[in-house]
Write a protein that holds these residues in place. Sequence first.
Motif, PDB file in Angstrom:
ATOM      1  N   MET A  96       0.655  -0.698  -0.090  1.00 33.31           N
ATOM      2  CA  MET A  96      -0.244   0.016   0.316  1.00 33.31           C
ATOM      3  C   MET A  96       0.736   1.243  -0.285  1.00 33.31           C
ATOM      4  N   ALA A  97       0.265   2.321  -0.891  1.00 32.28           N
ATOM      5  CA  ALA A  97       0.816   3.688  -0.568  1.00 32.28           C
ATOM      6  C   ALA A  97       1.117   4.456   0.193  1.00 32.28           C
ATOM      7  N   LYS A  98       2.881   5.478   0.736  1.00 33.48           N
ATOM      8  CA  LYS A  98       2.087   6.184   1.770  1.00 33.48           C
ATOM      9  C   LYS A  98       1.422   7.112   1.717  1.00 33.48           C
ATOM     10  N   GLU A  99       0.565   7.846   1.035  1.00 37.24           N
ATOM     11  CA  GLU A  99      -0.242   8.559   0.807  1.00 37.24           C
ATOM     12  C   GLU A  99      -1.032   8.405  -0.054  1.00 37.24           C
ATOM     13  N   GLU A 100      -2.702   8.387   0.133  1.00 35.88           N
ATOM     14  CA  GLU A 100      -3.404   8.149  -0.892  1.00 35.88           C
ATOM     15  C   GLU A 100      -3.321   9.099  -2.644  1.00 35.88           C
ATOM     16  N   LEU A 101      -4.158   9.068  -3.262  1.00 39.58           N
ATOM     17  CA  LEU A 101      -3.819  10.222  -4.391  1.00 39.58           C
ATOM     18  C   LEU A 101      -5.753  10.586  -4.274  1.00 39.58           C
ATOM     19  N   VAL A 157      -8.582  13.268 -12.819  1.00 38.90           N
ATOM     20  CA  VAL A 157      -7.146  13.448 -12.672  1.00 38.90           C
ATOM     21  C   VAL A 157      -7.078  13.026 -11.570  1.00 38.90           C
ATOM     22  N   GLU A 158      -5.739  12.523 -10.972  1.00 39.59           N
ATOM     23  CA  GLU A 158      -5.541  11.479  -9.976  1.00 39.59           C
ATOM     24  C   GLU A 158      -3.575  12.402 -10.173  1.00 39.59           C
ATOM     25  N   MET A 159      -3.787  12.476  -8.643  1.00 36.81           N
ATOM     26  CA  MET A 159      -2.403  13.873  -8.354  1.00 36.81           C
ATOM     27  C   MET A 159      -1.858  12.359  -6.969  1.00 36.81           C
ATOM     28  N   THR A 160      -0.467  12.503  -6.734  1.00 43.06           N
ATOM     29  CA  THR A 160      -0.194  12.089  -5.558  1.00 43.06           C
ATOM     30  C   THR A 160       0.369  14.012  -4.916  1.00 43.06           C
ATOM     31  N   PRO A 161       0.242  12.783  -3.730  1.00 43.52           N
ATOM     32  CA  PRO A 161       0.955  14.716  -2.588  1.00 43.52           C
ATOM     33  C   PRO A 161       2.600  15.325  -2.748  1.00 43.52           C
TER      34      PRO A 161
END
Length: 87
Positions: A1-6, A55-59
């Motif tokens: 699982m990713a550290k931060e959600e999109l 659009v999906e973005m990462t923090p």
Amino acid sequence: MAKEELFTLEGLIDEILPDGRFGVMLDNEHRLICYTAGKMRKFRIRSVVGDRVHVEMTPYDLSKGRIVFRERTPGVGPAARRSGFRR
């Protein structure tokens, strides 16, 4: 699982750039450089200027994103797009 959600945001394509990238103006007046997601490329979903997209973005980088969904344009269906299609 990713550290931060999109983050998933909505916007409008306002420019087509080289190498399969798009300029997208988000609803909150921020501008992003986006590319199309792999599933959209696989199923040949085309995007043009004026389309509403998700659009999906990462923090970590708030200036780039990935287009994951193109909303349907009213009045344009599959029959209208394939007017000259013939096998």
